[in-house]
Design an enzyme around this catalytic site. Structure first.
Site, PDB file in Angstrom:
ATOM      1  N   ASN A  50      -4.090   3.182  -4.457  1.00 39.90           N
ATOM      2  CA  ASN A  50      -3.338   1.924  -4.451  1.00 39.90           C
ATOM      3  C   ASN A  50      -4.015   0.824  -5.261  1.00 39.90           C
ATOM      4  O   ASN A  50      -3.365   0.131  -6.036  1.00 39.90           O
ATOM      5  CB  ASN A  50      -3.131   1.451  -3.008  1.00 39.90           C
ATOM      6  CG  ASN A  50      -2.225   2.367  -2.227  1.00 39.90           C
ATOM      7  OD1 ASN A  50      -1.018   2.326  -2.358  1.00 39.90           O
ATOM      8  ND2 ASN A  50      -2.831   3.216  -1.408  1.00 39.90           N
ATOM      9  N   GLY A  51      -5.335   0.668  -5.095  1.00 34.27           N
ATOM     10  CA  GLY A  51      -6.036  -0.403  -5.796  1.00 34.27           C
ATOM     11  C   GLY A  51      -5.974  -0.246  -7.297  1.00 34.27           C
ATOM     12  O   GLY A  51      -5.702  -1.201  -8.035  1.00 34.27           O
TER      13      GLY A  51
ATOM     14  N   TYR B  11     -12.887 -10.997  -3.547  1.00 35.32           N
ATOM     15  CA  TYR B  11     -11.598 -10.378  -3.891  1.00 35.32           C
ATOM     16  C   TYR B  11     -10.887  -9.876  -2.637  1.00 35.32           C
ATOM     17  O   TYR B  11      -9.709 -10.183  -2.402  1.00 35.32           O
ATOM     18  CB  TYR B  11     -11.869  -9.243  -4.880  1.00 35.32           C
ATOM     19  CG  TYR B  11     -10.733  -8.298  -5.173  1.00 35.32           C
ATOM     20  CD1 TYR B  11      -9.457  -8.753  -5.518  1.00 35.32           C
ATOM     21  CD2 TYR B  11     -10.944  -6.920  -5.148  1.00 35.32           C
ATOM     22  CE1 TYR B  11      -8.432  -7.861  -5.815  1.00 35.32           C
ATOM     23  CE2 TYR B  11      -9.941  -6.033  -5.452  1.00 35.32           C
ATOM     24  CZ  TYR B  11      -8.684  -6.490  -5.778  1.00 35.32           C
ATOM     25  OH  TYR B  11      -7.678  -5.615  -6.074  1.00 35.32           O
ATOM     26  N   TYR B  12     -11.598  -9.144  -1.794  1.00 37.11           N
ATOM     27  CA  TYR B  12     -10.975  -8.622  -0.570  1.00 37.11           C
ATOM     28  C   TYR B  12     -10.650  -9.750   0.407  1.00 37.11           C
ATOM     29  O   TYR B  12      -9.621  -9.702   1.106  1.00 37.11           O
ATOM     30  CB  TYR B  12     -11.887  -7.584   0.083  1.00 37.11           C
ATOM     31  CG  TYR B  12     -11.999  -6.297  -0.708  1.00 37.11           C
ATOM     32  CD1 TYR B  12     -10.862  -5.638  -1.175  1.00 37.11           C
ATOM     33  CD2 TYR B  12     -13.242  -5.734  -1.004  1.00 37.11           C
ATOM     34  CE1 TYR B  12     -10.956  -4.464  -1.904  1.00 37.11           C
ATOM     35  CE2 TYR B  12     -13.346  -4.564  -1.740  1.00 37.11           C
ATOM     36  CZ  TYR B  12     -12.195  -3.931  -2.187  1.00 37.11           C
ATOM     37  OH  TYR B  12     -12.290  -2.772  -2.913  1.00 37.11           O
TER      38      TYR B  12
ATOM     39  N   ASP C   1      -3.275   7.375  -1.613  1.00 34.58           N
ATOM     40  CA  ASP C   1      -4.554   7.048  -2.245  1.00 34.58           C
ATOM     41  C   ASP C   1      -4.242   6.473  -3.624  1.00 34.58           C
ATOM     42  O   ASP C   1      -3.165   6.702  -4.179  1.00 34.58           O
ATOM     43  CB  ASP C   1      -5.422   8.308  -2.371  1.00 34.58           C
ATOM     44  CG  ASP C   1      -6.868   7.995  -2.733  1.00 34.58           C
ATOM     45  OD1 ASP C   1      -7.250   6.809  -2.699  1.00 34.58           O
ATOM     46  OD2 ASP C   1      -7.609   8.942  -3.057  1.00 34.58           O
TER      47      ASP C   1
ATOM     48  N   VAL D 260      -3.784   1.533  -9.119  1.00 31.46           N
ATOM     49  CA  VAL D 260      -2.416   1.328  -9.605  1.00 31.46           C
ATOM     50  C   VAL D 260      -2.077  -0.158  -9.582  1.00 31.46           C
ATOM     51  O   VAL D 260      -1.498  -0.701 -10.529  1.00 31.46           O
ATOM     52  CB  VAL D 260      -1.401   2.126  -8.763  1.00 31.46           C
ATOM     53  CG1 VAL D 260       0.034   1.774  -9.165  1.00 31.46           C
ATOM     54  CG2 VAL D 260      -1.629   3.620  -8.925  1.00 31.46           C
ATOM     55  N   GLY D 261      -2.453  -0.834  -8.512  1.00 30.57           N
ATOM     56  CA  GLY D 261      -2.141  -2.257  -8.389  1.00 30.57           C
ATOM     57  C   GLY D 261      -2.786  -3.096  -9.473  1.00 30.57           C
ATOM     58  O   GLY D 261      -2.201  -4.065  -9.960  1.00 30.57           O
ATOM     59  N   ARG D 262      -4.000  -2.736  -9.879  1.00 31.09           N
ATOM     60  CA  ARG D 262      -4.654  -3.491 -10.957  1.00 31.09           C
ATOM     61  C   ARG D 262      -4.064  -3.138 -12.319  1.00 31.09           C
ATOM     62  O   ARG D 262      -4.019  -3.982 -13.220  1.00 31.09           O
ATOM     63  CB  ARG D 262      -6.169  -3.265 -10.902  1.00 31.09           C
ATOM     64  CG  ARG D 262      -6.818  -3.997  -9.703  1.00 31.09           C
ATOM     65  CD  ARG D 262      -8.310  -3.845  -9.667  1.00 31.09           C
ATOM     66  NE  ARG D 262      -8.753  -2.518  -9.301  1.00 31.09           N
ATOM     67  CZ  ARG D 262      -8.891  -2.080  -8.043  1.00 31.09           C
ATOM     68  NH1 ARG D 262      -8.598  -2.877  -7.015  1.00 31.09           N
ATOM     69  NH2 ARG D 262      -9.321  -0.854  -7.789  1.00 31.09           N
TER      70      ARG D 262
ATOM     71  N   HIS E 268       0.841  -1.205   0.000  1.00 33.88           N
ATOM     72  CA  HIS E 268       0.000   0.000   0.000  1.00 33.88           C
ATOM     73  C   HIS E 268       0.878   1.258   0.000  1.00 33.88           C
ATOM     74  O   HIS E 268       0.844   2.053   0.937  1.00 33.88           O
ATOM     75  CB  HIS E 268      -0.904  -0.021   1.237  1.00 33.88           C
ATOM     76  CG  HIS E 268      -2.348   0.203   0.942  1.00 33.88           C
ATOM     77  ND1 HIS E 268      -3.107  -0.693   0.219  1.00 33.88           N
ATOM     78  CD2 HIS E 268      -3.195   1.245   1.255  1.00 33.88           C
ATOM     79  CE1 HIS E 268      -4.353  -0.234   0.119  1.00 33.88           C
ATOM     80  NE2 HIS E 268      -4.424   0.937   0.716  1.00 33.88           N
TER      81      HIS E 268
END
Length: 408
Positions: free
Chosen positions: A234-235, A270-271, A232, A237-239, A228
């Protein structure tokens, strides 16, 4: 599988010091200053062996093969006119990834934003930024680097100063709990001083070739979400990094498989899979990405078929000379279903009379609806023509993405 004690998170006790001084009269916040909290310590994974369950690994390879076939089939579907469809799929992926973060926008609103008709700070603007971030990710060739990660984040958050665009965070963040301290959080990522080393380790992990490609990307994604590294974004960018790895691994060459649309169907799973990864089990996150990939391929194929049918019908109905501007605008409507005369003039490098004539011909062919003035009577500069059937096809894609197959 990697031993649980090798992959499971470590934890360290830290004294809570808020980044903004707390007023002594704010008793609730003042009471937790200096109190210890637990922050994660992600294990290095660059050289960690992952012996996945055989069935999970095989399923991920089947999903990777489905992605590769999808990429090849769509590359041939529109021949030389494939580029608009590629852009459509990238936008659907960006919109779905944003929706996982509860940033929702309809196809019409997003298309209007693309012609400059969106309010500052609107969800459409945020999804547009996600499209920019995805484009930056996929324009890059070569190994994953911290610089690329920062560049993607800068594109995503470029007008949101609170996110510190293009910079790793320098403060503690957390997920869940209260907004003033991490003590009741569901998950507390590592302290900021650990980020640089953890990202370097992740980049080294991304260069391995000993894992099935989709499983490799899923594990890298879970590790990134655990680190992380940003205030803000993160999700998203990570995908985006998943697609960098799919492209680097040769699974995709010209298109973007909307994997986030597959994840969107069951965000709880997913989480939960991310939580399982942090507890030492990588199998659930690999299984979720495999499921999401199959769902994304199926949904993407249906969208592509819908758009091709529209394109072919318009082509058959269009009454114009072979060198007319309308023929160039026709495939463009698949990627940009809201257009203005000015946009056509700029994009196609033609005069206003030529653009207006093309729009009229496309309306007669059934591709465009009667133009509407989005700012009311008299504001002629904002007359917008819309390919309403394309917008409907995109909304159907979104509806299918949100449908949870486990509860159907």
């Amino acid at each position: 599988m990697a031993p649980l004690d090798a992959l499971t998170l470590g934890w360290e006790q830290l004294a809570w010091q808020p980044s903004v001084p707390v007023e002594p009269t704010d008793r609730r916040r003042a009471a937790v200053v200096g109190r210890p909290y637990r922050a994660a310590v992600p294990p290095p994974i660059a050289d960690l062996e992952f012996d996945l369950d055989a069935g999970v690994a095989a399923r991920s390879e089947d999903a990777r093969a489905a992605i590769t076939r999808f990429d090849a089939d769509l590359s041939a579907l529109f021949d030389g006119e494939f580029a608009p469809l590629s852009a459509v799929l990238l936008r659907t992926e960006s919109a779905s990834s944003s929706q996982i973060e509860n940033i929702t926008v309809g196809a019409k609103a997003l298309s209007l934003a693309d012609v400059g008709l969106a309010k500052f700070g609107s969800n459409a603007k945020l999804v547009q930024a996600n499209v920019e971030a995805m484009n930056r990710a996929l324009e890059f060739t070569g190994a994953l680097t911290p610089e690329l990660v920062l560049s993607i984040h800068e594109a995503l958050m470029h007008d949101q100063d609170q996110a510190d665009p293009g910079r790793f965070r320098e403060q503690q963040v957390w997920i869940g709990g209260t907004d003033y301290s991490p003590h009741e959080a569901e998950f507390v990522p590592p302290r900021h001083s650990r980020i640089q080393d953890s990202i370097q380790d992740l980049c080294a992990f991304s260069e391995r070739t000993t894992l099935p490609l989709l499983a490799h990307a899923a594990i890298a994604h879970a590790q990134f979400e655990t680190i992380h590294p940003f205030n803000d974004g993160n999700g998203r960018v990570g995908r985006a990094l998943v697609h960098v790895m799919l492209r680097n691994g040769g699974a995709t060459t010209r298109t973007t498989v909307p994997v986030s649309a597959g994840l969107l169907a069951d965000t709880d799973a997913y989480y939960a899979a991310l939580t399982a990864y942090r507890n030492g089990d990588p199998n659930p996150i690999v299984a979720e990405f495999s499921r999401a990939a199959f769902a994304a391929v199926s949904n993407g194929q249906e969208l592509a078929a819908d758009l091709k049918a529209l394109h072919d019908r318009w082509r058959d109905n269009l009454q114009a000379r072979k060198d007319a501007v309308a023929w160039r605008v026709l495939p463009y409507l698949l990627r940009q279903p809201s257009v203005t005369s000015k946009l056509i003039q700029t994009t196609m490098q033609v005069t206003q009379p030529a653009a207006d004539n093309a729009l009229r011909q496309l309306q007669e062919a059934g591709a465009l609806s009667k133009p509407k003035n989005v700012h009311g009577e008299g504001a002629t500069r904002n007359v917008v023509w819309q390919a309403t059937e394309v917008l409907a096809a995109l909304d159907r894609f979104g509806d299918r993405a949100r449908r949870n197959p486990r509860s159907a």
